[in-house]
Design an enzyme around this catalytic site. Structure first.
Site, mmCIF file in Angstrom:
data_model
loop_
_atom_site.group_PDB
_atom_site.id
_atom_site.type_symbol
_atom_site.label_atom_id
_atom_site.label_comp_id
_atom_site.label_asym_id
_atom_site.label_seq_id
_atom_site.Cartn_x
_atom_site.Cartn_y
_atom_site.Cartn_z
ATOM 1 N N ASP A 11 -5.870 -8.291 4.392
ATOM 2 C CA ASP A 11 -6.457 -9.160 5.415
ATOM 3 C C ASP A 11 -7.961 -8.885 5.419
ATOM 4 O O ASP A 11 -8.473 -8.165 4.537
ATOM 5 C CB ASP A 11 -5.771 -8.950 6.780
ATOM 6 C CG ASP A 11 -6.108 -7.602 7.416
ATOM 7 O OD1 ASP A 11 -6.764 -6.767 6.768
ATOM 8 O OD2 ASP A 11 -5.702 -7.388 8.575
ATOM 9 N N HIS A 12 -8.670 -9.417 6.420
ATOM 10 C CA HIS A 12 -10.114 -9.209 6.497
ATOM 11 C C HIS A 12 -10.458 -7.727 6.640
ATOM 12 O O HIS A 12 -11.468 -7.268 6.126
ATOM 13 C CB HIS A 12 -10.693 -10.010 7.667
ATOM 14 C CG HIS A 12 -10.008 -9.717 8.976
ATOM 15 N ND1 HIS A 12 -8.707 -10.113 9.211
ATOM 16 C CD2 HIS A 12 -10.414 -9.044 10.081
ATOM 17 C CE1 HIS A 12 -8.353 -9.697 10.430
ATOM 18 N NE2 HIS A 12 -9.369 -9.046 10.965
ATOM 19 N N CYS A 68 -5.030 -3.238 4.850
ATOM 20 C CA CYS A 68 -5.530 -3.815 6.102
ATOM 21 C C CYS A 68 -6.378 -2.746 6.784
ATOM 22 O O CYS A 68 -6.761 -1.770 6.135
ATOM 23 C CB CYS A 68 -4.391 -4.344 6.979
ATOM 24 S SG CYS A 68 -3.263 -3.123 7.665
ATOM 25 N N GLY A 69 -6.702 -2.916 8.047
ATOM 26 C CA GLY A 69 -7.574 -1.954 8.711
ATOM 27 C C GLY A 69 -6.967 -0.559 8.719
ATOM 28 O O GLY A 69 -7.616 0.425 8.369
ATOM 29 N N THR A 70 -5.712 -0.473 9.121
ATOM 30 C CA THR A 70 -5.025 0.821 9.196
ATOM 31 C C THR A 70 -3.985 1.009 8.102
ATOM 32 O O THR A 70 -3.534 2.135 7.873
ATOM 33 C CB THR A 70 -4.280 0.945 10.538
ATOM 34 O OG1 THR A 70 -3.344 -0.146 10.613
ATOM 35 C CG2 THR A 70 -5.234 0.888 11.720
ATOM 36 N N GLY A 71 -3.514 -0.079 7.518
ATOM 37 C CA GLY A 71 -2.376 -0.041 6.591
ATOM 38 C C GLY A 71 -1.046 -0.121 7.332
ATOM 39 O O GLY A 71 0.009 -0.323 6.719
ATOM 40 N N ILE A 72 -1.091 0.038 8.649
ATOM 41 C CA ILE A 72 0.150 0.104 9.429
ATOM 42 C C ILE A 72 0.814 -1.271 9.532
ATOM 43 O O ILE A 72 2.014 -1.416 9.272
ATOM 44 C CB ILE A 72 -0.115 0.687 10.834
ATOM 45 C CG1 ILE A 72 -0.576 2.141 10.719
ATOM 46 C CG2 ILE A 72 1.149 0.592 11.700
ATOM 47 C CD1 ILE A 72 -1.065 2.732 12.033
ATOM 48 N N GLY A 73 0.041 -2.274 9.914
ATOM 49 C CA GLY A 73 0.625 -3.620 10.052
ATOM 50 C C GLY A 73 1.211 -4.094 8.737
ATOM 51 O O GLY A 73 2.332 -4.648 8.706
ATOM 52 N N HIS A 101 9.778 10.391 -5.475
ATOM 53 C CA HIS A 101 10.997 10.574 -4.690
ATOM 54 C C HIS A 101 11.509 9.289 -4.041
ATOM 55 O O HIS A 101 12.709 9.116 -3.906
ATOM 56 C CB HIS A 101 10.773 11.604 -3.578
ATOM 57 C CG HIS A 101 10.577 13.002 -4.096
ATOM 58 N ND1 HIS A 101 10.549 14.104 -3.281
ATOM 59 C CD2 HIS A 101 10.397 13.468 -5.364
ATOM 60 C CE1 HIS A 101 10.366 15.199 -4.007
ATOM 61 N NE2 HIS A 101 10.253 14.840 -5.275
ATOM 62 N N ARG A 135 18.869 12.859 -7.822
ATOM 63 C CA ARG A 135 19.256 12.912 -6.402
ATOM 64 C C ARG A 135 18.427 11.950 -5.556
ATOM 65 O O ARG A 135 18.888 11.458 -4.526
ATOM 66 C CB ARG A 135 19.147 14.339 -5.863
ATOM 67 C CG ARG A 135 17.731 14.875 -5.737
ATOM 68 C CD ARG A 135 17.714 16.330 -5.304
ATOM 69 N NE ARG A 135 16.374 16.823 -5.032
ATOM 70 C CZ ARG A 135 15.481 17.161 -5.961
ATOM 71 N NH1 ARG A 135 15.782 17.029 -7.236
ATOM 72 N NH2 ARG A 135 14.295 17.629 -5.619
ATOM 73 N N HIS A 136 17.210 11.673 -6.024
ATOM 74 C CA HIS A 136 16.361 10.760 -5.266
ATOM 75 C C HIS A 136 16.872 9.327 -5.372
ATOM 76 O O HIS A 136 16.750 8.545 -4.429
ATOM 77 C CB HIS A 136 14.913 10.853 -5.745
ATOM 78 C CG HIS A 136 14.362 12.239 -5.625
ATOM 79 N ND1 HIS A 136 14.226 12.874 -4.414
ATOM 80 C CD2 HIS A 136 13.969 13.126 -6.575
ATOM 81 C CE1 HIS A 136 13.748 14.090 -4.610
ATOM 82 N NE2 HIS A 136 13.582 14.271 -5.916
HETATM 83 C C1 RB5 Z 1 -7.187 -6.416 12.057
HETATM 84 O O1 RB5 Z 1 -8.140 -6.288 13.047
HETATM 85 C C2 RB5 Z 1 -6.247 -5.223 12.063
HETATM 86 O O2 RB5 Z 1 -5.444 -5.283 13.190
HETATM 87 C C3 RB5 Z 1 -5.434 -5.185 10.801
HETATM 88 O O3 RB5 Z 1 -6.291 -5.119 9.710
HETATM 89 C C4 RB5 Z 1 -4.503 -4.011 10.627
HETATM 90 O O4 RB5 Z 1 -5.134 -2.808 10.899
HETATM 91 C C5 RB5 Z 1 -3.194 -4.130 11.254
HETATM 92 O O5 RB5 Z 1 -2.346 -3.234 11.191
#
Ligand code: RB5
Length: 144
Positions: A11-12, A68-73, A101, A135-136
């Site tokens: 994303d951006h 993305c910003g955090t990689g979490i989303g 693994h 095993r993995h």
């Molecule tokens: C965008 O502002 C941000 O929310 C997105 O890049 C990401 O970090 C979501 O997990």
């Protein structure tokens, strides 16, 4: 090493690292496809994660990279797709072991969290590391 074909998207919030990773892929002659985003304008990461996930689960590409910003989303979204094993990595050990693994087929990175050179090292190790199986494999099969 497997025949690497990489599909990449961001994303951006991950746009700049995506472009750097593409330069890395080009320098290593690794085949890739960029699903976007192609500008710094705000966009929705689930759409990008879907494009990458579809291209990996279809077998068209062997690996995916999402930034993305955090990689979490990106990791939450990608892991909704059956057959996707997306690993959010912020260090090289996790990158290596997510392949060895967990047989991770999608790598997620957070541009606002880790430095660019670390991100490129993570990509390098993640692409070079094979799945150990044994095993993995039994454990990964249990997830599927
Ligand atoms: C965008 O502002 C941000 O929310 C997105 O890049 C990401 O970090 C979501 O997990």
């Amino acid at each position: 090493m497997e025949d690497l074909k990489v599909v990449i998207g961001s994303d951006h919030g991950g746009f700049h690292y995506k472009e750097s990773i593409i330069e890395y892929l080009k320098s290593r002659n690794i085949e890739y496809f960029d699903v976007g985003t192609h500008t710094r304008e705000s966009c929705d990461y689930p759409e990008i994660a879907k494009e990458v996930a579809k291209k990996v689960t279809s077998g068209e590409f062997s690996r995916g990279i999402l930034v993305c910003g955090t990689g979490i989303g990106m990791s939450i979204a990608a892991n909704k797709y059956r057959g996707i094993r997306a690993a959010l990595c912020g260090d090289t050990y996790s990158a290596r072991v997510s392949r060895a693994h967990n047989n991770a087929n999608v790598l997620c990175l957070g541009e606002r969290v880790i430095g660019e050179h670390l991100a490129l090292d993570i990509v390098d190790i993640w692409l070079k590391t094979g799945f150990e199986g044994g095993r993995h494999k039994r454990r990964v099969d249990m997830i599927e």
